[in-house]
Design a protein around this motif. Structure first.
Motif, PDB file in Angstrom:
ATOM      1  N   ASP A 332       0.844  -1.206   0.000  1.00  0.00           N
ATOM      2  CA  ASP A 332       0.000   0.000   0.000  1.00  0.00           C
ATOM      3  C   ASP A 332       0.884   1.263   0.000  1.00  0.00           C
ATOM      4  O   ASP A 332       0.638   2.217  -0.744  1.00  0.00           O
ATOM      5  N   ILE A 333       1.931   1.247   0.815  1.00  0.00           N
ATOM      6  CA  ILE A 333       2.850   2.401   0.871  1.00  0.00           C
ATOM      7  C   ILE A 333       3.532   2.590  -0.484  1.00  0.00           C
ATOM      8  O   ILE A 333       3.601   3.700  -1.015  1.00  0.00           O
ATOM      9  N   ARG A 334       4.000   1.504  -1.068  1.00  0.00           N
ATOM     10  CA  ARG A 334       4.694   1.594  -2.367  1.00  0.00           C
ATOM     11  C   ARG A 334       3.770   2.170  -3.439  1.00  0.00           C
ATOM     12  O   ARG A 334       4.185   3.004  -4.243  1.00  0.00           O
ATOM     13  N   ARG A 335       2.528   1.701  -3.445  1.00  0.00           N
ATOM     14  CA  ARG A 335       1.575   2.213  -4.449  1.00  0.00           C
ATOM     15  C   ARG A 335       1.388   3.727  -4.290  1.00  0.00           C
ATOM     16  O   ARG A 335       1.293   4.448  -5.267  1.00  0.00           O
ATOM     17  N   SER A 336       1.378   4.167  -3.041  1.00  0.00           N
ATOM     18  CA  SER A 336       1.088   5.589  -2.801  1.00  0.00           C
ATOM     19  C   SER A 336       2.194   6.497  -3.309  1.00  0.00           C
ATOM     20  O   SER A 336       1.984   7.682  -3.519  1.00  0.00           O
ATOM     21  N   ILE A 337       3.371   5.955  -3.507  1.00  0.00           N
ATOM     22  CA  ILE A 337       4.510   6.816  -3.835  1.00  0.00           C
ATOM     23  C   ILE A 337       5.068   6.538  -5.216  1.00  0.00           C
ATOM     24  O   ILE A 337       6.171   6.976  -5.550  1.00  0.00           O
ATOM     25  N   GLU A 338       4.292   5.866  -6.053  1.00  0.00           N
ATOM     26  CA  GLU A 338       4.731   5.656  -7.435  1.00  0.00           C
ATOM     27  C   GLU A 338       4.828   6.979  -8.169  1.00  0.00           C
ATOM     28  O   GLU A 338       5.656   7.151  -9.055  1.00  0.00           O
ATOM     29  N   ASN A 339       3.943   7.898  -7.813  1.00  0.00           N
ATOM     30  CA  ASN A 339       3.929   9.178  -8.512  1.00  0.00           C
ATOM     31  C   ASN A 339       3.861  10.324  -7.495  1.00  0.00           C
ATOM     32  O   ASN A 339       2.821  10.969  -7.345  1.00  0.00           O
ATOM     33  N   PRO A 340       4.966  10.573  -6.811  1.00  0.00           N
ATOM     34  CA  PRO A 340       4.911  11.563  -5.721  1.00  0.00           C
ATOM     35  C   PRO A 340       4.569  12.967  -6.200  1.00  0.00           C
ATOM     36  O   PRO A 340       4.076  13.779  -5.412  1.00  0.00           O
ATOM     37  N   ARG A 341       4.782  13.265  -7.480  1.00  0.00           N
ATOM     38  CA  ARG A 341       4.509  14.622  -7.953  1.00  0.00           C
ATOM     39  C   ARG A 341       3.030  14.982  -7.863  1.00  0.00           C
ATOM     40  O   ARG A 341       2.675  16.150  -7.917  1.00  0.00           O
ATOM     41  N   ARG A 342       2.169  13.963  -7.755  1.00  0.00           N
ATOM     42  CA  ARG A 342       0.745  14.306  -7.665  1.00  0.00           C
ATOM     43  C   ARG A 342       0.416  14.933  -6.311  1.00  0.00           C
ATOM     44  O   ARG A 342      -0.655  15.492  -6.128  1.00  0.00           O
ATOM     45  N   PHE A 343       1.332  14.838  -5.359  1.00  0.00           N
ATOM     46  CA  PHE A 343       1.103  15.469  -4.062  1.00  0.00           C
ATOM     47  C   PHE A 343       1.814  16.819  -4.032  1.00  0.00           C
ATOM     48  O   PHE A 343       2.999  16.905  -4.363  1.00  0.00           O
ATOM     49  N   GLY A 344       1.086  17.845  -3.629  1.00  0.00           N
ATOM     50  CA  GLY A 344       1.626  19.198  -3.658  1.00  0.00           C
ATOM     51  C   GLY A 344       2.939  19.335  -2.916  1.00  0.00           C
ATOM     52  O   GLY A 344       3.859  20.010  -3.377  1.00  0.00           O
TER      53      GLY A 344
END
Ligand SMILES: [Zn+2]
Length: 464
Positions: A332-344
């Motif tokens: 779950d953690i890995r999935r959340s950070i595949e595309n960190p640019r989507r987080f401001g």
């Protein structure tokens, strides 16, 4: 410390006198106490390492630390102390012995997942204790023997504290704020991922009641967030004083910061300091912090991680955190950070070298004499509990602070801040036996703190 080094010479009075003469002091004034007497028994002996005891004096080579029950019963050199029969021996030769690390700002209910709304949505209902059992193990195995949890859910924290204190779980000593106190709009509260343990107040009486509730729930510190008035902070201050505990938290703009310094908020979390972005802290802010003795917990690593994670994606698969996280949660953690640019917050970190601006502020605070502590915000996006503390300390050194001082911030000074300086934070006879053995020497490289080979907490030995 000169006194510790000279203590090793006490068995050779002539040599001690010669050393005293060499440093230009009468012999009688070079010692601040007698060497620790040899105890008849001990459960545990840590033998042969270089001791950095937290007092910021010169380290002691060939040290012996004797422990009985949960207490340190003697500290000295191999010339002074022998290991009593029956003691378990930890061989620390070639390594460094330090006080257990204290992290003044962690979040036990998160594990580095990058989407707060997703995470808290998944774990808010009854699963925080499960997460805290993971984070506390990660921290202890990384050499952190005391943590300050700022804004966790009170029931889960109470449960995890009890399980650690009973010995059922391996984890650090927890000083917790039991939620946080805000003065926000209804909409702001409703949208916030921590809404289930945000205590929002509108009046002075409500602020006082919120502090009383947290303290009744076992809070060892009060965490305040933005929006509070000076009168509300004053009421919280009175309740915290009655309980003998600190108040810390976020601040808003510069006027808010100056008000909080005046109102006696003990700790300021993060390096915004009401100054907005930019490398300089305003002179009136610096003066206020110095005059009131306000502590600042910079949490540099949180910002450093955000930029690095985007630039160097391998950072996202931290093997140490992965090894100590259940596979489904890690996925779950890995999935959340595949595309960190989507987080401001990740994108913002990349646009400017914010971490260098923070480094400049750190130096400014330090050189002005502001009291700095080590806290990491560990658990926040990609800021894994397994590495946050040594990384924060390494950053502080890279921005010009001395390794010895940074080690003291993470041990003795944090303990004093928490009002626990009498029993934690240094390797001293009579204090609780919280110690770590590190393969390497953090005075030469703070990164050696990655290699914690033994953790002792309350006299109990853990091997990471
Ligand atoms: Zn935080």
């Amino acid at each position: 410390m000169i006194t510790t080094r000279l203590r090793t010479l006490l068995v050779f009075p002539l040599a001690a006198a010669l050393v005293a003469a060499a440093v230009g002091l009468p012999a009688a004034q070079t010692f601040d106490g007698e060497p620790d007497p040899q105890p008849a028994s001990a459960d545990l002996a840590i033998v042969g390492g270089l001791l950095i005891d937290g007092h910021e004096g010169p380290p002691l080579p060939g040290a012996v630390v004797l422990v009985e029950g949960d207490r340190i019963v003697a500290v000295g050199s191999r010339d002074e102390l022998t290991v009593p029969d029956g003691a378990e021996v930890v061989d620390a030769r070639g390594m460094t012995i330090l006080p257990g690390l204290i992290d003044a700002h962690v979040h036990l209910d998160i594990l580095g997942h990058s989407d707060y709304q997703h995470w808290h949505g998944r774990y808010r209902d009854g699963r925080y204790a499960e997460i805290m059992a993971v984070s506390t193990r990660q921290l202890l195995m990384s050499g952190v023997t005391t943590v300050v949890d700022l804004a966790g859910q009170p029931d889960a924290l109470g449960e995890i504290k009890a399980r650690i204190e009973s010995g059922e779980l391996a984890g650090p000593r927890i000083v917790a704020s039991m939620g946080w106190i805000t003065n926000w709009s209804d909409g702001q509260v409703a949208r916030h991922h921590r809404r289930s343990h945000t205590v929002n107040v509108r009046t002075v009486d409500e602020a006082r009641a919120a502090a009383r509730t947290a303290i009744a729930q076992g809070a060892g510190i009060v965490k305040v967030h933005t929006g509070l008035t000076e009168a509300q902070l004053g009421a919280i201050r009175e309740e915290a004083d009655a309980a003998g505990i600190r108040i810390t938290g976020h601040v808003g703009n510069r006027d808010d910061l100056l008000m909080r310094i005046r109102a006696g908020q003990d700790g300021i979390e993060h390096l915004g300091l009401g100054a907005g972005r930019g490398p300089a802290i305003a002179p009136d802010v610096l003066q206020g912090l110095v005059d009131e003795g306000t502590y600042v917990i910079p949490t540099l690593i949180q910002t450093a991680i955000q930029g690095r994670a985007v630039e160097w994606p391998d950072w996202r698969d931290n093997p140490r955190a992965r090894a100590l996280t259940p596979p489904d949660i890690w996925a779950d953690i890995r999935r959340s950070i595949e595309n960190p640019r989507r987080f401001g917050y990740f994108g913002g970190a990349l646009r400017v070298r914010r971490i260098d601006e923070m480094g400049a502020k750190l130096r400014q605070l330090h050189d002005a004499g502001v009291r700095l502590l080590v806290g990491t915000d560990s658990g926040t996006p990609l800021n894994f509990h397994t590495d946050a503390t040594w990384q924060e300390m390494d950053l502080m050194v890279s921005y010009g602070l001395s390794p010895m001082e940074v080690l003291a911030m993470a041990t003795r000074r944090n303990a004093e801040y928490l009002g626990r300086g009498g029993e934690l934070g240094t390797v001293t006879r009579g204090k609780l036996a919280d110690l770590i053995v590190v393969d390497g020497n953090p005075l030469l490289s703070m990164r050696d703190l990655r290699h914690v080979v033994t953790v002792v907490k309350d006299g109990r030995v853990y091997t990471p």
